[in-house]
Design a protein around this motif. Sequence first.
Motif, PDB file in Angstrom:
ATOM      1  N   ILE A 106      36.998   1.196 125.333  1.00  0.00           N
ATOM      2  CA  ILE A 106      36.425   2.454 126.032  1.00  0.00           C
ATOM      3  C   ILE A 106      35.509   2.346 126.998  1.00  0.00           C
ATOM      4  N   GLU A 107      35.234   3.143 127.850  1.00  0.00           N
ATOM      5  CA  GLU A 107      34.401   2.973 129.080  1.00  0.00           C
ATOM      6  C   GLU A 107      32.851   2.837 128.172  1.00  0.00           C
ATOM      7  N   CYS A 108      32.220   1.830 128.538  1.00  0.00           N
ATOM      8  CA  CYS A 108      30.946   1.558 128.006  1.00  0.00           C
ATOM      9  C   CYS A 108      29.785   2.647 127.966  1.00  0.00           C
ATOM     10  N   LYS A 109      29.578   3.003 126.730  1.00  0.00           N
ATOM     11  CA  LYS A 109      28.548   4.165 126.490  1.00  0.00           C
ATOM     12  C   LYS A 109      27.031   3.703 126.816  1.00  0.00           C
ATOM     13  N   ILE A 110      26.799   2.390 126.990  1.00  0.00           N
ATOM     14  CA  ILE A 110      25.589   1.981 127.054  1.00  0.00           C
ATOM     15  C   ILE A 110      25.080   2.180 128.537  1.00  0.00           C
ATOM     16  N   CYS A 111      26.061   1.946 129.467  1.00  0.00           N
ATOM     17  CA  CYS A 111      25.754   1.693 131.027  1.00  0.00           C
ATOM     18  C   CYS A 111      26.627   2.961 131.732  1.00  0.00           C
ATOM     19  N   VAL A 147      34.314  -1.785 126.691  1.00  0.00           N
ATOM     20  CA  VAL A 147      34.053  -2.435 125.634  1.00  0.00           C
ATOM     21  C   VAL A 147      35.069  -2.198 124.663  1.00  0.00           C
ATOM     22  N   GLU A 148      35.598  -3.159 124.230  1.00  0.00           N
ATOM     23  CA  GLU A 148      36.770  -3.366 123.091  1.00  0.00           C
ATOM     24  C   GLU A 148      36.521  -2.741 121.943  1.00  0.00           C
ATOM     25  N   ILE A 149      37.448  -1.618 121.243  1.00  0.00           N
ATOM     26  CA  ILE A 149      37.008  -1.203 120.150  1.00  0.00           C
ATOM     27  C   ILE A 149      37.937  -1.090 118.805  1.00  0.00           C
ATOM     28  N   LEU A 150      39.260  -1.509 119.183  1.00  0.00           N
ATOM     29  CA  LEU A 150      40.170  -1.760 118.272  1.00  0.00           C
ATOM     30  C   LEU A 150      41.559  -2.739 118.929  1.00  0.00           C
ATOM     31  N   ARG A 205      31.017  -2.772 114.819  1.00  0.00           N
ATOM     32  CA  ARG A 205      31.046  -2.744 116.101  1.00  0.00           C
ATOM     33  C   ARG A 205      31.167  -1.083 116.631  1.00  0.00           C
ATOM     34  N   MET A 206      31.640  -0.343 115.893  1.00  0.00           N
ATOM     35  CA  MET A 206      31.670   1.173 116.331  1.00  0.00           C
ATOM     36  C   MET A 206      30.337   1.679 116.257  1.00  0.00           C
ATOM     37  N   ALA A 207      29.562   1.498 114.922  1.00  0.00           N
ATOM     38  CA  ALA A 207      28.205   1.791 114.791  1.00  0.00           C
ATOM     39  C   ALA A 207      27.287   0.960 115.878  1.00  0.00           C
ATOM     40  N   MET A 208      27.456  -0.005 116.205  1.00  0.00           N
ATOM     41  CA  MET A 208      26.676  -0.649 117.014  1.00  0.00           C
ATOM     42  C   MET A 208      26.687   0.151 118.685  1.00  0.00           C
ATOM     43  N   LEU A 209      27.844   0.538 118.874  1.00  0.00           N
ATOM     44  CA  LEU A 209      27.987   1.347 120.146  1.00  0.00           C
ATOM     45  C   LEU A 209      27.452   2.737 120.014  1.00  0.00           C
ATOM     46  N   LYS A 210      27.663   3.301 118.875  1.00  0.00           N
ATOM     47  CA  LYS A 210      27.053   4.580 118.619  1.00  0.00           C
ATOM     48  C   LYS A 210      25.766   4.627 118.639  1.00  0.00           C
ATOM     49  N   PHE A 211      25.220   3.691 117.865  1.00  0.00           N
ATOM     50  CA  PHE A 211      23.672   3.903 117.439  1.00  0.00           C
ATOM     51  C   PHE A 211      22.934   2.826 118.473  1.00  0.00           C
ATOM     52  N   LYS A 212      23.538   2.195 119.261  1.00  0.00           N
ATOM     53  CA  LYS A 212      22.908   1.097 120.230  1.00  0.00           C
ATOM     54  C   LYS A 212      22.114  -0.010 119.430  1.00  0.00           C
ATOM     55  N   ILE A 213      22.714  -0.601 118.445  1.00  0.00           N
ATOM     56  CA  ILE A 213      22.369  -1.673 117.586  1.00  0.00           C
ATOM     57  C   ILE A 213      22.717  -2.759 118.235  1.00  0.00           C
ATOM     58  N   ASN A 214      21.745  -3.873 118.542  1.00  0.00           N
ATOM     59  CA  ASN A 214      22.398  -4.977 119.265  1.00  0.00           C
ATOM     60  C   ASN A 214      22.486  -6.322 118.251  1.00  0.00           C
ATOM     61  N   ASP A 215      22.133  -6.157 116.964  1.00  0.00           N
ATOM     62  CA  ASP A 215      22.472  -7.351 116.001  1.00  0.00           C
ATOM     63  C   ASP A 215      22.991  -6.918 114.832  1.00  0.00           C
ATOM     64  N   ILE A 216      24.141  -7.440 114.473  1.00  0.00           N
ATOM     65  CA  ILE A 216      25.182  -7.092 113.470  1.00  0.00           C
ATOM     66  C   ILE A 216      24.266  -7.224 111.959  1.00  0.00           C
ATOM     67  N   ARG A 217      23.503  -8.423 112.175  1.00  0.00           N
ATOM     68  CA  ARG A 217      23.063  -8.844 110.969  1.00  0.00           C
ATOM     69  C   ARG A 217      22.025  -7.635 110.275  1.00  0.00           C
ATOM     70  N   LEU A 218      21.485  -7.028 110.987  1.00  0.00           N
ATOM     71  CA  LEU A 218      20.642  -5.873 110.618  1.00  0.00           C
ATOM     72  C   LEU A 218      21.322  -4.922 109.512  1.00  0.00           C
ATOM     73  N   TYR A 219      22.660  -4.772 109.496  1.00  0.00           N
ATOM     74  CA  TYR A 219      23.213  -4.004 108.628  1.00  0.00           C
ATOM     75  C   TYR A 219      23.232  -4.681 107.274  1.00  0.00           C
ATOM     76  N   PHE A 220      22.998  -6.155 107.126  1.00  0.00           N
ATOM     77  CA  PHE A 220      23.194  -6.611 105.856  1.00  0.00           C
ATOM     78  C   PHE A 220      21.881  -7.029 105.423  1.00  0.00           C
ATOM     79  N   GLU A 221      20.747  -6.766 106.004  1.00  0.00           N
ATOM     80  CA  GLU A 221      19.479  -7.128 105.481  1.00  0.00           C
ATOM     81  C   GLU A 221      18.687  -6.379 104.422  1.00  0.00           C
ATOM     82  N   ASN A 222      19.301  -4.959 104.791  1.00  0.00           N
ATOM     83  CA  ASN A 222      18.513  -3.982 103.668  1.00  0.00           C
ATOM     84  C   ASN A 222      17.231  -3.595 104.120  1.00  0.00           C
TER      85      ASN A 222
END
Length: 340
Positions: free
Chosen positions: A258-263, A277-280, A311-328
């Motif tokens: 999809i066309e990059c949502k950030i820029c 950005v690749e989404i699927l 990845r989808m949530a990173m784009l939607k919420f502008k999160i830049n580090d996947i590890r954040l999801y699992f640190e609680n």
Amino acid sequence: MNPKVEKIKQQLDQFRVEIGEHLEEFRLQFLSKKSELQQLLGEIKNVEPDLRKEFGQIVNNLKQYAQELFDAHKDRIESATPVHASEIDVTRPATLYTVGALHPVSIVMNQVCEIFEKIGFASVSGPDIEDDWHVFSALNFPQEHPARDMQDTFFVNVNPEFLLRTHTSSLQVRTMETCPPPIRVICPGRVYRNETITARSHCIFHQVEGLYIAKEVSFAEMKQVLLFFAKEMFGEETKIRLRPSYFPFTEPSAEMDIECKICGGKGCNVCKYSGWVEILGCGMIDPNVLDNCGINSKEYSGYAFGLGIERMAMLKFKINDIRLYFENDVRFLSQFAYTQ
Ligand code: PHE
């Protein structure tokens, strides 16, 4: 007993009942300098020496009793003093209760499922621990495919015939094996890959995969469904593009960007300055896969797709580090409390 002492005692007993409302009067009558009780204290020194001790004790006890009575009532009255309406600041923001909230991965997972459910996809679930057939063999993975390698897949120690699913395509196989076509399902779930944990990849993540099987299914149908999904998920203006790709179980295969949502397509570090950005991943199901699962590939065709939720949530919420999801970390998680 000294008549003055007797008198004060009686007065104290009478007063005790109503002291609450007459605290100041009580103080004046028994505790102030001019009160009879205080004067009695002053008289101790004049009492004959052999009676002085006893008298002093009685008067002091009386004084102590009066003081305790006074203090107890004062405390009670002060702590129970009603707050007048004018003293309450009604404009102060209310204190919110901290309630639990959905994890961002769950929020996006639910959104993705709802979009596909709207257009007739049913949701299926199945085991995280799978066998080689459902994860690889039925899906046309050649015997020497790297995904089958220990480096890429977690095998169960006690019995390496079992492994943690590397994609939820295993549920597509299970559905094809058990349901006669037409089939229209989505397969949400957690998947596992033996990858180094970095800001962009993790050994655990979540997928929603989709499968549609009917007679004469076309690539154009798939593209239309995925365009619908992208617009529902990221907004009506969202543009998509399909690039040729390779998966063992689809032919032809593609990746959807999809066309990059950030820029907004101008180029940034998230889209690596490509504007996309690749989404699927997606494609038409390989006839071998249909036959492996007991569906006649001469009669039926279909498409499949799979997307990563983190990845989808990173784009939607502008999160830049996947590890954040699992640190609680609640400081991270609480930001999504009012998102859904
Ligand atoms: N199973 C693929 C993956 O995990 C995604 C995919 C699903 C690709 C269906 C094409 C069709 O990467």
